[in-house]
Each structure stands twice: as C-alpha cells, then as structure tokens.
Design a protein around this motif. Structure first.
Motif, PDB file in Angstrom:
ATOM      1  N   ALA A   1      43.020  30.037  52.168  1.00  0.00           N
ATOM      2  CA  ALA A   1      43.955  29.432  53.117  1.00  0.00           C
ATOM      3  C   ALA A   1      45.392  29.605  52.648  1.00  0.00           C
ATOM      4  O   ALA A   1      46.297  29.875  53.444  1.00  0.00           O
ATOM      5  CB  ALA A   1      43.631  27.949  53.291  1.00  0.00           C
ATOM      6  N   SER A   2      45.602  29.450  51.332  1.00  0.00           N
ATOM      7  CA  SER A   2      46.948  29.617  50.779  1.00  0.00           C
ATOM      8  C   SER A   2      47.432  31.051  50.964  1.00  0.00           C
ATOM      9  O   SER A   2      48.605  31.290  51.280  1.00  0.00           O
ATOM     10  CB  SER A   2      46.946  29.243  49.291  1.00  0.00           C
ATOM     11  N   ARG A   3      46.511  32.021  50.785  1.00  0.00           N
ATOM     12  CA  ARG A   3      46.899  33.421  50.959  1.00  0.00           C
ATOM     13  C   ARG A   3      47.248  33.720  52.418  1.00  0.00           C
ATOM     14  O   ARG A   3      48.156  34.495  52.699  1.00  0.00           O
ATOM     15  CB  ARG A   3      45.769  34.334  50.470  1.00  0.00           C
ATOM     16  N   VAL A   4      46.518  33.103  53.353  1.00  0.00           N
ATOM     17  CA  VAL A   4      46.826  33.287  54.773  1.00  0.00           C
ATOM     18  C   VAL A   4      48.211  32.746  55.084  1.00  0.00           C
ATOM     19  O   VAL A   4      49.022  33.390  55.766  1.00  0.00           O
ATOM     20  CB  VAL A   4      45.772  32.591  55.656  1.00  0.00           C
ATOM     21  N   GLU A   5      48.517  31.555  54.562  1.00  0.00           N
ATOM     22  CA  GLU A   5      49.828  30.953  54.804  1.00  0.00           C
ATOM     23  C   GLU A   5      50.942  31.824  54.240  1.00  0.00           C
ATOM     24  O   GLU A   5      51.975  32.031  54.875  1.00  0.00           O
ATOM     25  CB  GLU A   5      49.886  29.558  54.183  1.00  0.00           C
TER      26      GLU A   5
ATOM     27  N   GLN B   1      38.653  34.903  43.689  1.00  0.00           N
ATOM     28  CA  GLN B   1      39.498  36.043  44.035  1.00  0.00           C
ATOM     29  C   GLN B   1      40.896  35.837  43.446  1.00  0.00           C
ATOM     30  O   GLN B   1      41.490  34.770  43.602  1.00  0.00           O
ATOM     31  CB  GLN B   1      39.606  36.191  45.554  1.00  0.00           C
ATOM     32  N   PRO B   2      41.436  36.833  42.762  1.00  0.00           N
ATOM     33  CA  PRO B   2      42.754  36.665  42.151  1.00  0.00           C
ATOM     34  C   PRO B   2      43.854  36.538  43.196  1.00  0.00           C
ATOM     35  O   PRO B   2      43.848  37.234  44.208  1.00  0.00           O
ATOM     36  CB  PRO B   2      42.934  37.938  41.321  1.00  0.00           C
ATOM     37  N   THR B   3      44.779  35.644  42.958  1.00  0.00           N
ATOM     38  CA  THR B   3      45.929  35.501  43.848  1.00  0.00           C
ATOM     39  C   THR B   3      46.984  36.550  43.499  1.00  0.00           C
ATOM     40  O   THR B   3      46.997  37.103  42.396  1.00  0.00           O
ATOM     41  CB  THR B   3      46.548  34.104  43.721  1.00  0.00           C
ATOM     42  N   ALA B   4      47.871  36.789  44.439  1.00  0.00           N
ATOM     43  CA  ALA B   4      48.971  37.729  44.189  1.00  0.00           C
ATOM     44  C   ALA B   4      49.845  37.245  43.041  1.00  0.00           C
ATOM     45  O   ALA B   4      50.340  38.041  42.235  1.00  0.00           O
ATOM     46  CB  ALA B   4      49.804  37.896  45.461  1.00  0.00           C
ATOM     47  N   LEU B   5      50.012  35.921  42.945  1.00  0.00           N
ATOM     48  CA  LEU B   5      50.840  35.356  41.881  1.00  0.00           C
ATOM     49  C   LEU B   5      50.211  35.609  40.518  1.00  0.00           C
ATOM     50  O   LEU B   5      50.906  35.967  39.558  1.00  0.00           O
ATOM     51  CB  LEU B   5      51.025  33.857  42.120  1.00  0.00           C
ATOM     52  N   ALA B   6      48.897  35.440  40.419  1.00  0.00           N
ATOM     53  CA  ALA B   6      48.208  35.686  39.151  1.00  0.00           C
ATOM     54  C   ALA B   6      48.305  37.149  38.749  1.00  0.00           C
ATOM     55  O   ALA B   6      48.601  37.477  37.588  1.00  0.00           O
ATOM     56  CB  ALA B   6      46.750  35.261  39.257  1.00  0.00           C
ATOM     57  N   ASN B   7      48.070  38.051  39.689  1.00  0.00           N
ATOM     58  CA  ASN B   7      48.157  39.480  39.384  1.00  0.00           C
ATOM     59  C   ASN B   7      49.562  39.868  38.954  1.00  0.00           C
ATOM     60  O   ASN B   7      49.751  40.665  38.032  1.00  0.00           O
ATOM     61  CB  ASN B   7      47.733  40.305  40.594  1.00  0.00           C
ATOM     62  N   ALA B   8      50.556  39.292  39.623  1.00  0.00           N
ATOM     63  CA  ALA B   8      51.942  39.597  39.285  1.00  0.00           C
ATOM     64  C   ALA B   8      52.282  39.109  37.881  1.00  0.00           C
ATOM     65  O   ALA B   8      52.990  39.791  37.129  1.00  0.00           O
ATOM     66  CB  ALA B   8      52.886  38.959  40.306  1.00  0.00           C
TER      67      ALA B   8
ATOM     68  N   THR C   1      37.363  25.585  46.078  1.00  0.00           N
ATOM     69  CA  THR C   1      38.507  26.251  45.435  1.00  0.00           C
ATOM     70  C   THR C   1      38.797  27.584  46.096  1.00  0.00           C
ATOM     71  O   THR C   1      39.955  27.930  46.359  1.00  0.00           O
ATOM     72  CB  THR C   1      38.229  26.451  43.935  1.00  0.00           C
ATOM     73  N   GLU C   2      37.745  28.333  46.390  1.00  0.00           N
ATOM     74  CA  GLU C   2      37.925  29.638  47.018  1.00  0.00           C
ATOM     75  C   GLU C   2      38.464  29.506  48.443  1.00  0.00           C
ATOM     76  O   GLU C   2      39.357  30.253  48.858  1.00  0.00           O
ATOM     77  CB  GLU C   2      36.604  30.405  47.019  1.00  0.00           C
ATOM     78  N   LEU C   3      37.955  28.548  49.205  1.00  0.00           N
ATOM     79  CA  LEU C   3      38.448  28.328  50.563  1.00  0.00           C
ATOM     80  C   LEU C   3      39.925  27.957  50.564  1.00  0.00           C
ATOM     81  O   LEU C   3      40.713  28.455  51.379  1.00  0.00           O
ATOM     82  CB  LEU C   3      37.633  27.232  51.246  1.00  0.00           C
ATOM     83  N   LEU C   4      40.305  27.079  49.630  1.00  0.00           N
ATOM     84  CA  LEU C   4      41.708  26.660  49.550  1.00  0.00           C
ATOM     85  C   LEU C   4      42.600  27.831  49.134  1.00  0.00           C
ATOM     86  O   LEU C   4      43.725  27.966  49.634  1.00  0.00           O
ATOM     87  CB  LEU C   4      41.850  25.500  48.566  1.00  0.00           C
ATOM     88  N   ALA C   5      42.096  28.659  48.234  1.00  0.00           N
ATOM     89  CA  ALA C   5      42.874  29.829  47.813  1.00  0.00           C
ATOM     90  C   ALA C   5      43.053  30.805  48.974  1.00  0.00           C
ATOM     91  O   ALA C   5      44.130  31.372  49.180  1.00  0.00           O
ATOM     92  CB  ALA C   5      42.192  30.517  46.635  1.00  0.00           C
TER      93      ALA C   5
ATOM     94  N   LEU D   1      57.023  36.000  45.816  1.00  0.00           N
ATOM     95  CA  LEU D   1      56.051  35.308  44.974  1.00  0.00           C
ATOM     96  C   LEU D   1      56.467  33.852  44.865  1.00  0.00           C
ATOM     97  O   LEU D   1      57.562  33.533  44.393  1.00  0.00           O
ATOM     98  CB  LEU D   1      56.004  35.957  43.591  1.00  0.00           C
ATOM     99  N   ALA D   2      55.573  32.962  45.290  1.00  0.00           N
ATOM    100  CA  ALA D   2      55.908  31.546  45.304  1.00  0.00           C
ATOM    101  C   ALA D   2      54.662  30.718  45.015  1.00  0.00           C
ATOM    102  O   ALA D   2      53.538  31.200  45.144  1.00  0.00           O
ATOM    103  CB  ALA D   2      56.494  31.149  46.662  1.00  0.00           C
TER     104      ALA D   2
END
Length: 302
Positions: A77-81, A278-285, A71-75, A91-92
């Motif tokens: 990777a998503s943040r890098v993309e 690690q919290p995503t930008a979308l979650a924090n927003a 889950t963390e690796l995928l998160a 925010l998407a």
C-alpha cells in the motif's frame, strides 16, 4: 469481511510494541481507538491474535501467521501511495535498519546521516544490537534490513556478503606482549576480555582460535567496545575488537597490538533480508548508497 489497512497497521504496531498504548502513540491515535481497531480486526477474522503476558501482549500462533502478511500488505500500500503521489520519484519515509555493534557504531551511523542529508524526506532509523538480536529483528519483521558481523543460518532470511573487517588482538601498552609477534602457544595462559555470547566479533575470533588449537577463556565479558577497551587499559587481559574500534586508542598509544602468527581474523560483514518481504525502493537505495559510500565491491551471496 471489511478489514482495513488501518486495522492491520494497528495490529502490526501492537505486535512490535507489545502494548496498545505504545502502539497508539507511534501511530498518533488514542489508546481506546487502537484497542477498538484491534478488537474489530479480531472479530472480523474470528480469532484472537495476542495473548497477555503480564502487562504486555504477545503474538499467539494465529497472530504470528498474520504478521508477515500484514507487513507485506502495508508495504504494498505504501508503494502504491508513493508511486502515484506527486513526489513519486522522491525517496521518502522511514527505513528501519538493524545493525550489529561494530557495523552500527562505526559504519552505519555515518552512512545514515549522509543518506539523510542527501535525501531530506527520508529517515534511516538504525537500532544497534549484537548479531543474534539483529537476526531476530529481521526474522520478526521489526526491521527491513539487517547488517551483521556473525553468521546467519535462519532459512527465513536471505544472506549476502556485504563488506569485510579485520579483528585485532590488543593489550595495555605496558604488557610484555605489546607490539610483538607471538605464537599461539604464548597466548595459552593469557586472560581475555571478550564480547558477550551472541556477538559476531566473539564468534569469529573464537572459531579462528579453535582452528589453531587455542581455546580462549573469557575472564570478563562486556557488550560494548568501550567497556572492553577500558578493561584492557586497566590490565584485565587481552582484548579482541575490530580495527575500526581501535583506531583512536592506537594513535594515542593508549593500547597496543599483538600480532599472532597463523591467526587469520579477517571477517565478512553480511546483509540480511526476510525472504517473504519485498524490498522497498528506500531500502534498495540505502544499500546502494552504502556500497558507494564505503566503496564496497559487489560480493557473491553467502
């Protein structure tokens, strides 16, 4: 070892769905392709990750170890993309949120729609359960954020006070106690209509009542506020729900409040997150948006 993000994505989806076919549907791929991806991952790791129980797949010990890492690796990777995409400042994506019943129905449903209207490329998927179920969702990485009404002592999770609410004792308008202020002693012989075990509403009320020497026995238990209100309207006994859930019926005089001397049932709402995620930008927003949307002041951690 040539493990791929796609294999980990398939593994995580199967862990959440419990079935290869359903996971494949979520990911937009065929069942055989998903099954092959899982098989290749298990071959590369030289372990089995699931055990079959009936027609479902359940994580074994090795799979449970891998899930938070995947889950963390995928998160990541998503943040890098997102960071290096043309719309990196937008925010998407999809944010999965778990909410206990009162919060989900009367607060987050509104907030999720308003957030989506402001951020057109974002989707907040809110699943509504009782408090104990939401804790399990966050602990098992099924959702990123959890909003709960009861207490959480799971050491895997970070818990912070988020909002507050007031519970109300209520009855049928024709009940002898309707609209009155009563002592705890006057409630000892009353029948109660309460939420099910595991509900934050029930937990908070019962604890507050026990502190005053009142031990309410539930004659009827229901998992939804609507069912409890309907039962009370039928004269089944006294109910306890959030004031958020009673506003319409009180205005229409379909239900009436009872004030109980000495009974303090203002309660906190909590936000929970997994410590290993690690919290995503979308979650924090979304958390920030909710604080502004409901005019919530910052609260210390619980």
């Amino acid at each position: 070892m040539k493990m791929t993000l796609r294999q980990l994505e398939v593994f995580e989806a199967i862990a959440r769905a419990g079935q290869v076919s359903k996971a494949a549907q979520w990911l937009g791929m065929t069942g055989p392709a998903a099954s092959m991806a899982l098989s290749e991952l298990e071959k590369q790791l030289s372990v089995r990750l699931f055990e079959r129980v009936g027609n479902r797949l359940r994580l074994n010990a090795q799979g449970a170890q891998l899930l938070p890492l995947a889950t963390e690796l995928l998160a990541q990777a998503s943040r890098v993309e997102t960071l290096f995409s043309a719309s990196g400042t937008v925010l998407a994506g999809e944010l999965k949120v778990g909410a206990s019943t009162t919060i989900g129905n009367f607060l987050l449903a509104k907030a999720a729609v308003a957030f989506g209207q402001q951020h057109l490329d974002a989707l907040v998927d809110v699943s509504i359960h009782n408090t104990s179920a939401v804790i399990e969702q966050v602990a098992n990485f099924e959702v990123e954020l959890g909003f709960i009404e009861g207490h959480c002592v799971d050491r895997r999770l970070d818990v912070s006070a988020w909002h507050q609410d007031h519970l109300c004792v209520f009855c049928h308008p024709a009940h002898p106690l309707a609209g009155t202020r009563v002592s705890v002693d006057e409630l000892r012989q009353q029948h109660w209509v309460l939420r099910e075990e595991g509900s934050g509403t029930r937990e908070h009320f019962v604890n507050a009542a026990h502190a005053l020497g009142l031990h309410p026995e539930a004659r009827f238990c229901f998992s939804t506020a609507d069912a409890i209100k309907l039962a009370v309207k039928q004269g089944a006994g006294l109910g306890v729900l959030s004031e958020l859930a009673l506003e319409r019926e009180l205005v229409r005089r379909e239900l009436a409040l009872i004030e109980v001397a000495g009974l303090s049932i203002t309660r906190p709402f909590f936000l929970i997150r997994h410590k290993s995620r690690q919290p995503t930008a979308l979650a924090n927003a979304f958390v920030t948006f909710c604080r502004n949307f409901f005019n919530i002041q910052d609260r210390p951690e619980g």
